[in-house]
Design an enzyme around this catalytic site. Structure first.
Site, PDB file in Angstrom:
ATOM      1  N   GLU A 127       0.835  -1.205   0.000  1.00  0.00           N
ATOM      2  CA  GLU A 127       0.000   0.000   0.000  1.00  0.00           C
ATOM      3  C   GLU A 127       0.874   1.262   0.000  1.00  0.00           C
ATOM      4  O   GLU A 127       0.535   2.260  -0.646  1.00  0.00           O
ATOM      5  CB  GLU A 127      -0.929   0.000   1.218  1.00  0.00           C
ATOM      6  CG  GLU A 127      -2.016  -1.066   1.158  1.00  0.00           C
ATOM      7  CD  GLU A 127      -2.901  -0.918  -0.071  1.00  0.00           C
ATOM      8  OE1 GLU A 127      -3.402   0.201  -0.312  1.00  0.00           O
ATOM      9  OE2 GLU A 127      -3.083  -1.907  -0.800  1.00  0.00           O
ATOM     10  N   TRP A 170       1.817   1.732  -3.459  1.00  0.00           N
ATOM     11  CA  TRP A 170       0.754   2.344  -4.278  1.00  0.00           C
ATOM     12  C   TRP A 170       0.858   3.860  -4.219  1.00  0.00           C
ATOM     13  O   TRP A 170       0.658   4.566  -5.220  1.00  0.00           O
ATOM     14  CB  TRP A 170      -0.627   1.895  -3.798  1.00  0.00           C
ATOM     15  CG  TRP A 170      -1.168   0.706  -4.535  1.00  0.00           C
ATOM     16  CD1 TRP A 170      -1.248  -0.572  -4.086  1.00  0.00           C
ATOM     17  CD2 TRP A 170      -1.705   0.690  -5.867  1.00  0.00           C
ATOM     18  NE1 TRP A 170      -1.795  -1.390  -5.052  1.00  0.00           N
ATOM     19  CE2 TRP A 170      -2.086  -0.645  -6.146  1.00  0.00           C
ATOM     20  CE3 TRP A 170      -1.895   1.659  -6.852  1.00  0.00           C
ATOM     21  CZ2 TRP A 170      -2.656  -1.015  -7.372  1.00  0.00           C
ATOM     22  CZ3 TRP A 170      -2.460   1.293  -8.070  1.00  0.00           C
ATOM     23  CH2 TRP A 170      -2.833  -0.032  -8.317  1.00  0.00           C
ATOM     24  N   TRP A 199     -20.237  11.394 -20.713  1.00  0.00           N
ATOM     25  CA  TRP A 199     -20.598  11.659 -19.331  1.00  0.00           C
ATOM     26  C   TRP A 199     -21.916  12.426 -19.277  1.00  0.00           C
ATOM     27  O   TRP A 199     -22.340  13.032 -20.256  1.00  0.00           O
ATOM     28  CB  TRP A 199     -19.512  12.492 -18.642  1.00  0.00           C
ATOM     29  CG  TRP A 199     -18.169  11.820 -18.525  1.00  0.00           C
ATOM     30  CD1 TRP A 199     -17.070  12.067 -19.280  1.00  0.00           C
ATOM     31  CD2 TRP A 199     -17.806  10.797 -17.600  1.00  0.00           C
ATOM     32  NE1 TRP A 199     -16.028  11.257 -18.883  1.00  0.00           N
ATOM     33  CE2 TRP A 199     -16.452  10.465 -17.844  1.00  0.00           C
ATOM     34  CE3 TRP A 199     -18.480  10.120 -16.581  1.00  0.00           C
ATOM     35  CZ2 TRP A 199     -15.759   9.505 -17.124  1.00  0.00           C
ATOM     36  CZ3 TRP A 199     -17.792   9.163 -15.849  1.00  0.00           C
ATOM     37  CH2 TRP A 199     -16.451   8.863 -16.123  1.00  0.00           C
ATOM     38  N   ASN A 210     -10.713   3.711   2.966  1.00  0.00           N
ATOM     39  CA  ASN A 210     -10.366   3.494   1.565  1.00  0.00           C
ATOM     40  C   ASN A 210     -11.370   2.619   0.820  1.00  0.00           C
ATOM     41  O   ASN A 210     -11.698   2.885  -0.343  1.00  0.00           O
ATOM     42  CB  ASN A 210      -8.967   2.877   1.455  1.00  0.00           C
ATOM     43  CG  ASN A 210      -8.507   2.780   0.009  1.00  0.00           C
ATOM     44  OD1 ASN A 210      -8.371   3.787  -0.661  1.00  0.00           O
ATOM     45  ND2 ASN A 210      -8.297   1.563  -0.481  1.00  0.00           N
ATOM     46  N   TRP A 231     -15.309  12.047 -13.374  1.00  0.00           N
ATOM     47  CA  TRP A 231     -14.451  11.764 -12.223  1.00  0.00           C
ATOM     48  C   TRP A 231     -13.782  13.035 -11.679  1.00  0.00           C
ATOM     49  O   TRP A 231     -13.477  13.117 -10.487  1.00  0.00           O
ATOM     50  CB  TRP A 231     -13.381  10.723 -12.583  1.00  0.00           C
ATOM     51  CG  TRP A 231     -12.406  11.154 -13.638  1.00  0.00           C
ATOM     52  CD1 TRP A 231     -12.496  10.942 -14.980  1.00  0.00           C
ATOM     53  CD2 TRP A 231     -11.178  11.874 -13.440  1.00  0.00           C
ATOM     54  NE1 TRP A 231     -11.418  11.491 -15.630  1.00  0.00           N
ATOM     55  CE2 TRP A 231     -10.591  12.059 -14.714  1.00  0.00           C
ATOM     56  CE3 TRP A 231     -10.524  12.374 -12.326  1.00  0.00           C
ATOM     57  CZ2 TRP A 231      -9.382  12.725 -14.895  1.00  0.00           C
ATOM     58  CZ3 TRP A 231      -9.314  13.048 -12.500  1.00  0.00           C
ATOM     59  CH2 TRP A 231      -8.754  13.219 -13.772  1.00  0.00           C
ATOM     60  N   TRP A 242      -9.210   8.176  -8.326  1.00  0.00           N
ATOM     61  CA  TRP A 242     -10.419   8.475  -9.087  1.00  0.00           C
ATOM     62  C   TRP A 242     -10.359   7.906 -10.496  1.00  0.00           C
ATOM     63  O   TRP A 242     -11.356   7.377 -11.017  1.00  0.00           O
ATOM     64  CB  TRP A 242     -10.660   9.987  -9.105  1.00  0.00           C
ATOM     65  CG  TRP A 242     -11.390  10.407  -7.877  1.00  0.00           C
ATOM     66  CD1 TRP A 242     -10.872  10.901  -6.721  1.00  0.00           C
ATOM     67  CD2 TRP A 242     -12.804  10.306  -7.654  1.00  0.00           C
ATOM     68  NE1 TRP A 242     -11.854  11.119  -5.796  1.00  0.00           N
ATOM     69  CE2 TRP A 242     -13.055  10.768  -6.344  1.00  0.00           C
ATOM     70  CE3 TRP A 242     -13.875   9.875  -8.428  1.00  0.00           C
ATOM     71  CZ2 TRP A 242     -14.336  10.800  -5.797  1.00  0.00           C
ATOM     72  CZ3 TRP A 242     -15.154   9.911  -7.894  1.00  0.00           C
ATOM     73  CH2 TRP A 242     -15.376  10.376  -6.596  1.00  0.00           C
TER      74      TRP A 242
END
Length: 467
Positions: free
Chosen positions: A276, A279, A307, A343, A361, A384
């Site tokens: 993590e 990440w 969209w 998360n 987004w 996102w």
């Protein structure tokens, strides 16, 4: 006599701080400096919640320095102008800082370094990442776009590194330059909504290190499974400390490796936790190599995606936690009250916004950037785009989280929902995650959308985009 300005930014700590260490080691006078630059920096400008955290973090750093017979000089203004003024005022011969990697800061710092080098020696360092973004590349010299091979390449470089100690001596100047008081920076809101939010947090370098130690001692062994359960303390909650540099990734990795050596039974939890951290590293890496992803999808096919266009009412309901979908509303209200969201729930609320409501987004990213105390620009953009399906390592476009099933799976007893949605506290376990039906008597809104129909529409639009 050598005099150094140390420009603190997202590195508000004294230990394992390369710029701070080098200044104290090599110069006879050291002036710690923070500049609040009010110029419009678009994405890199801090949101309201982050500015509240920053105010407390600066106060903590100033207190640390005062205890060591030093001071934190505060100035507000254009960074280059402030630095040039202070060089004249103090006769500084050196300027040190730690690098930021977002494209806005990189361009600004490049210009500042070029101008200042005409007057003084300037050095910048890496305090935010395990490795520089240009040090981890594929065999053809191109950057990675997928996490797993990036993680393997990062491991080969060696992620465990020796730490720089906190300087034992801070050489003070003979005369201190003028400093603004913290209140003059106007980091706090006019209305005191921040007090309730910050009641959930302890801020500063000492608090960050204590939180890491507590996480390793009490939580990390269950981390692999507990991290997906929003009702329990299953994550480290170190993200805001990392965002402001009260704690660095090298410190986390080294302490985690030391804990693993002593408690090998924690191997699965430690390894998951380190991935993590990687990440976060990957997010900074991607933003460095693909700066256009601040606003545009990494997957260029999504420039053709259809969209929604008229969505202000739906966006507002989502922001206020009034979607009629319990796990989503619980997450949005946790965010509003604490400046943070679990998360797993972040992924669920983002999926609803982008895939069921078809809201771009960028709208969600902007709201998170303003309301999260850990609103790290790179992490926010990566997260996102990942959920929307248009980023690196993105979830396949057809993977649309069902928030009802997600709630039942990860909050099976409804503890998380009840904590943040008191109007549903009396619901039975089997009902807690199900949107109400008209006339059932609950003071809770109808669902914002039909999840099945909206999923079908999203898939149709993804198919059109691919065609």
């Amino acid at each position: 006599m050598t005099c150094a300005l140390v420009w603190f930014r997202q590195d508000l700590r004294l230990a394992d701080n390369p710029a701070w260490f080098e200044a104290c080691r090599s110069c006879q006078q050291v002036i710690p400096l923070f500049i609040d630059d009010p110029s419009p920096q678009t994405p890199s400008q801090l949101g309201a919640a982050s500015r509240v955290w920053l105010a407390q973090s600066l106060a903590s750093l100033a207190k640390q320095l005062q205890a060591k017979s030093s001071r934190l000089v505060l100035r507000q203004g254009l960074a280059l102008t402030v630095l040039q003024d202070l060089i004249k005022e103090t006769g500084a011969s050196h300027v040190f800082w730690n690098r930021c990697y977002d494209p806005v800061s990189l361009e600004r710092d490049k210009q500042i370094k070029a101008r200042l080098k005409e007057q003084v020696q300037v050095q910048s360092f890496n305090a935010a990442l395990l490795r520089e973004p240009w040090q981890v590349l594929k065999s053809d010299g191109q950057p990675y776009k997928v996490y797993t091979p990036f993680w393997k390449a990062l491991l080969k470089t060696g992620i465990t590194q020796a730490l720089l100690p906190e300087p034992a001596i801070i050489p003070s100047p003979k005369q201190w330059p003028h400093s603004q008081v913290l209140a003059e920076l106007k980091l706090l809101p006019t209305l005191p909504w921040d007090q309730g939010m910050m009641a959930h947090w302890q801020v500063g370098e000492t608090a960050a290190y204590a939180k890491l130690q507590a996480f390793l001692a009490t939580t990390v062994q269950q981390y692999q499974t507990a991290r997906d359960r929003p009702a329990v303390v299953g994550t480290s909650r170190l993200s805001p400390h990392l965002h402001f540099g009260e704690l660095g990734p090298r410190q986390i990795v080294l302490l985690a490796e030391q804990y693993l050596a002593e408690y090998p039974e924690a191997s699965s939890g430690i390894q998951t936790f380190l991935q993590e951290i990687a990440w976060r590293e990957f997010a900074g890496y991607l933003l460095y190599h693909f700066p256009q992803t601040l606003h545009e999808p990494l997957d260029q096919r999504f420039n053709q995606f259809q969209w929604a266009t008229q969505y202000q009412v739906q966006l507002q309901r989502w922001q206020q936690g009034q979607t009629g979908i319990p796990i989503v509303d619980a997450g949005m209200r946790e965010l509003w009250q604490t400046g943070w969201m679990h998360n797993r729930v972040r992924m669920i609320v983002a999926s609803l916004l982008t895939k069921n409501l078809l809201i771009p987004w960028q709208e969600g990213e902007a709201w998170f950037r303003d309301t999260l105390v850990d609103a790290d620009l790179a992490n926010n953009v990566l997260g996102w785009q990942w959920v929307a399906g248009c980023g690196a390592d993105a979830a396949p476009y057809f993977r649309i989280f069902n928030p009802i099933l997600q709630g039942e799976k990860f909050d099976p007893a409804g503890e998380y929902v009840r904590r943040w949605l008191p109007e549903l506290a009396g619901r039975a376990v089997k009902e807690i995650h199900h949107p109400r039906v008209l006339g059932d008597g609950w003071n809770y809104p109808l669902p914002i959308t039909d999840l099945s129909l909206s999923r079908r529409l999203a898939l149709e639009r993804y198919a059109q985009m691919r065609a």
